[in-house]
Design an enzyme around this catalytic site. Sequence first.
Site, PDB file in Angstrom:
ATOM      1  N   GLU A  40      -4.999  -0.817  -9.021  1.00 17.98           N
ATOM      2  CA  GLU A  40      -4.427  -0.143  -9.316  1.00 17.98           C
ATOM      3  C   GLU A  40      -2.741  -0.721  -9.786  1.00 17.98           C
ATOM      4  O   GLU A  40      -2.616  -1.518  -8.912  1.00 17.98           O
ATOM      5  CB  GLU A  40      -3.156   0.856  -7.907  1.00 17.98           C
ATOM      6  CG  GLU A  40      -4.459   1.584  -7.758  1.00 17.98           C
ATOM      7  CD  GLU A  40      -4.530   2.884  -6.391  1.00 17.98           C
ATOM      8  OE1 GLU A  40      -4.923   3.532  -6.251  1.00 17.98           O
ATOM      9  OE2 GLU A  40      -3.686   2.725  -5.589  1.00 17.98           O
ATOM     10  N   ASN A  54      -5.077   6.715  -2.291  1.00 18.59           N
ATOM     11  CA  ASN A  54      -4.829   6.412  -1.205  1.00 18.59           C
ATOM     12  C   ASN A  54      -4.324   7.752  -0.636  1.00 18.59           C
ATOM     13  O   ASN A  54      -4.093   8.608  -0.021  1.00 18.59           O
ATOM     14  CB  ASN A  54      -3.783   5.679  -0.227  1.00 18.59           C
ATOM     15  CG  ASN A  54      -4.406   4.793   0.710  1.00 18.59           C
ATOM     16  OD1 ASN A  54      -5.272   4.553   0.283  1.00 18.59           O
ATOM     17  ND2 ASN A  54      -3.374   3.354   0.101  1.00 18.59           N
ATOM     18  N   SER A  62       1.089  -1.539  -0.140  1.00 21.72           N
ATOM     19  CA  SER A  62       0.220  -0.427   0.063  1.00 21.72           C
ATOM     20  C   SER A  62       0.964   0.970  -0.512  1.00 21.72           C
ATOM     21  O   SER A  62       0.443   2.503  -0.545  1.00 21.72           O
ATOM     22  CB  SER A  62      -0.965  -0.089   1.182  1.00 21.72           C
ATOM     23  OG  SER A  62      -1.872  -1.168   1.052  1.00 21.72           O
ATOM     24  N   HIS A 113      -2.300  -3.181  -6.413  1.00 21.61           N
ATOM     25  CA  HIS A 113      -2.061  -2.584  -5.390  1.00 21.61           C
ATOM     26  C   HIS A 113      -4.281  -3.345  -5.364  1.00 21.61           C
ATOM     27  O   HIS A 113      -4.900  -2.091  -6.102  1.00 21.61           O
ATOM     28  CB  HIS A 113      -1.954  -1.369  -4.536  1.00 21.61           C
ATOM     29  CG  HIS A 113      -2.377  -0.729  -3.954  1.00 21.61           C
ATOM     30  ND1 HIS A 113      -3.106  -0.142  -3.698  1.00 21.61           N
ATOM     31  CD2 HIS A 113      -2.969  -1.384  -3.131  1.00 21.61           C
ATOM     32  CE1 HIS A 113      -3.591   0.524  -1.957  1.00 21.61           C
ATOM     33  NE2 HIS A 113      -2.919  -0.236  -2.108  1.00 21.61           N
TER      34      HIS A 113
HETATM   35  N1  LIG Z   1      -5.148  -4.773   4.989  1.00 23.45           N
HETATM   36  C1  LIG Z   1      -5.599  -4.140   3.891  1.00 23.45           C
HETATM   37  O1  LIG Z   1      -6.489  -3.687   3.760  1.00 23.45           O
HETATM   38  C2  LIG Z   1      -4.825  -3.543   2.755  1.00 23.45           C
HETATM   39  C3  LIG Z   1      -5.152  -3.642   1.942  1.00 23.45           C
HETATM   40  C4  LIG Z   1      -4.504  -3.210   0.448  1.00 23.45           C
HETATM   41  C5  LIG Z   1      -3.118  -3.035   0.595  1.00 23.45           C
HETATM   42  N2  LIG Z   1      -2.215  -4.096   2.056  1.00 23.45           N
HETATM   43  C6  LIG Z   1      -0.852  -4.557   1.751  1.00 23.45           C
HETATM   44  O2  LIG Z   1      -1.311  -6.002   1.710  1.00 23.45           O
HETATM   45  C7  LIG Z   1       0.142  -7.000   2.154  1.00 23.45           C
HETATM   46  C8  LIG Z   1      -0.864  -7.837   3.096  1.00 23.45           C
HETATM   47  O3  LIG Z   1      -1.858  -7.123   4.089  1.00 23.45           O
HETATM   48  P1  LIG Z   1      -2.784  -8.101   4.926  1.00 23.45           P
HETATM   49  O4  LIG Z   1      -3.143  -6.860   6.097  1.00 23.45           O
HETATM   50  O5  LIG Z   1      -3.132  -9.181   3.834  1.00 23.45           O
HETATM   51  O6  LIG Z   1      -1.389  -8.062   6.383  1.00 23.45           O
HETATM   52  P2  LIG Z   1      -1.706  -9.764   7.117  1.00 23.45           P
HETATM   53  O7  LIG Z   1      -1.074  -9.762   8.335  1.00 23.45           O
HETATM   54  O8  LIG Z   1      -3.119 -10.101   7.249  1.00 23.45           O
HETATM   55  O9  LIG Z   1      -1.133 -10.905   6.533  1.00 23.45           O
HETATM   56  C9  LIG Z   1      -0.451 -10.559   6.240  1.00 23.45           C
HETATM   57  C10 LIG Z   1       0.361 -12.673   6.207  1.00 23.45           C
HETATM   58  O10 LIG Z   1       1.896 -12.659   5.524  1.00 23.45           O
HETATM   59  C11 LIG Z   1       2.500 -13.574   5.624  1.00 23.45           C
HETATM   60  N3  LIG Z   1       3.606 -13.178   5.801  1.00 23.45           N
HETATM   61  C12 LIG Z   1       4.915 -12.749   6.581  1.00 23.45           C
HETATM   62  N4  LIG Z   1       6.356 -12.479   6.477  1.00 23.45           N
HETATM   63  C13 LIG Z   1       5.891 -13.617   4.711  1.00 23.45           C
HETATM   64  C14 LIG Z   1       6.757 -13.666   4.475  1.00 23.45           C
HETATM   65  N5  LIG Z   1       8.353 -14.058   4.385  1.00 23.45           N
HETATM   66  N6  LIG Z   1       7.065 -15.126   3.712  1.00 23.45           N
HETATM   67  C15 LIG Z   1       5.526 -15.579   3.423  1.00 23.45           C
HETATM   68  N7  LIG Z   1       4.773 -15.141   3.931  1.00 23.45           N
HETATM   69  C16 LIG Z   1       4.943 -13.988   4.726  1.00 23.45           C
HETATM   70  C17 LIG Z   1       2.101 -13.607   7.294  1.00 23.45           C
HETATM   71  O11 LIG Z   1       2.262 -14.755   7.876  1.00 23.45           O
HETATM   72  C18 LIG Z   1       0.546 -13.416   6.790  1.00 23.45           C
HETATM   73  O12 LIG Z   1      -0.058 -14.369   6.787  1.00 23.45           O
HETATM   74  C19 LIG Z   1       0.819  -5.486   3.187  1.00 23.45           C
HETATM   75  O13 LIG Z   1       1.536  -5.077   1.967  1.00 23.45           O
HETATM   76  C20 LIG Z   1      -0.415  -4.556   2.929  1.00 23.45           C
HETATM   77  O14 LIG Z   1       0.238  -3.134   3.433  1.00 23.45           O
HETATM   78  C21 LIG Z   1      -3.752  -4.416   3.154  1.00 23.45           C
END
Ligand SMILES: NC(=O)c1ccc[n+]([C@@H]2O[C@H](COP(=O)([O-])OP(=O)(O)OC[C@H]3O[C@@H](n4cnc5c(N)ncnc54)[C@H](O)[C@@H]3O)[C@@H](O)[C@H]2O)c1
Length: 373
Positions: A150, A188, A117, A138
């Site tokens: 995006e 954003n 993000s 994204h």
């Molecule tokens: N949550 C949102 O609203 C949102 C929206 C758009 C983008 N994002 C982006 O998406 C990404 C994930 O966000 P999320 O909310 O799903 O997070 P989350 O914490 O729910 O999930 C992250 C997952 O990644 C795993 N992980 C960590 N390190 C790892 C590695 N080296 N190899 C494999 N797996 C690994 C963790 O075990 C976890 O299950 C981030 O970059 C976030 O900025 C989030």
Amino acid sequence: MERIAVVGLGAMGIGIAQVYAQAGFRVVATDADQTTRESALARLRAALQQRVATGKLTEATLEETLARLTIVEKPERISDADLIIEAVVEDLAIKQDLFRQIERHSGPETILATNTSALPVGALAEGLTRPERLLGLHFFNPAPVMKLVELVAHKGTAADALTRARALTERAGKVVIQCADRPGFIVNRCARPFYGEALAMLEEGRSASDIDAAMLAAGYRMGPFSLIDLIGADINLAATEGLACAMGRHPRYHVFQSLKDQVARGHLGRKSGRGFLFPHAPGATPADASAIQLRIEAMLANEAASLLAEGAARADDIDAAMKLGLNFPRGPFESARLLGKDAIIAELARLKTAAPPALAGRYQAEPALLDLL
Ligand SMILES: NC(=O)c1ccc[n+]([C@@H]2O[C@H](COP(=O)([O-])OP(=O)(O)OC[C@H]3O[C@@H](n4cnc5c(N)ncnc54)[C@H](O)[C@@H]3O)[C@@H](O)[C@H]2O)c1
């Protein structure tokens, strides 16, 4: 049919896997955490079951979709995918390390995509042998519901990688809008004034209820404070601070004290049980609703114009992204055209005169906006 891989099966990763599996792609996915891997198929089943319950999916299609997702333990097993999307924790070093590992096992044509993000996509390409294969995809939360993706090109991303990532994601039913690798991408970044001007008015003594009611009357599905309460004041603060930092502390990204105080008090919104408005809904529309709308929409248009001036995205794409990513009834340039050039310019000038000296630069009209209207 091409194969898609997803790394990270948290909130976003499982949703992204669902998007492609539902569209008929074979998806192979992994996560560093064993429990998360083991629960992934059950979580996907539960998400699909909801679609069956609302008549959007048949039981047979549910089983077919589930059968398309394979969970693997080792990232090496994802190496023959055409497109590998990472959705792991938002941490530059972890993501860089992951991409370097993935690259060692994948073919020269494989496209690597990040769902970050807020991290610069270009920084994630550093140290890769084939940085031209890396781009941003994204997705918005929840990924299966939100139409917008995006597509982020860093300076070295190859055109054919962008074309293929777009085609695959459009085939999965998404609207893909391209943007340069600028902080906050389109949504954003261009959303900041929606919250920022609302917070400025709050600090000037207006009530959160009046401000939200005014924006509801202007056609927005949610007012700024109800939206902060939904997302979480802490998440909103982190996004605002991240952008302020990335944009050299320009006053357009000023972090308002009322937002910091809200987080310090623990009034984060729905998740903490109390927010700016939550558990209440906005009250009656105030008499000066159109003035509140003009102020917020003038600033939304000015911010969008600043992104346009950077050459980061096309004007109609910015409008489309804001409607799809935030459910806005109109894009910022569409709103500005409805309000009219004279009203926008006069409003920005009024705000600039009234602002404390430290914030005057926040209201400086963007030349690109004047050219566009
Ligand atoms: N949550 C949102 O609203 C949102 C929206 C758009 C983008 N994002 C982006 O998406 C990404 C994930 O966000 P999320 O909310 O799903 O997070 P989350 O914490 O729910 O999930 C992250 C997952 O990644 C795993 N992980 C960590 N390190 C790892 C590695 N080296 N190899 C494999 N797996 C690994 C963790 O075990 C976890 O299950 C981030 O970059 C976030 O900025 C989030």
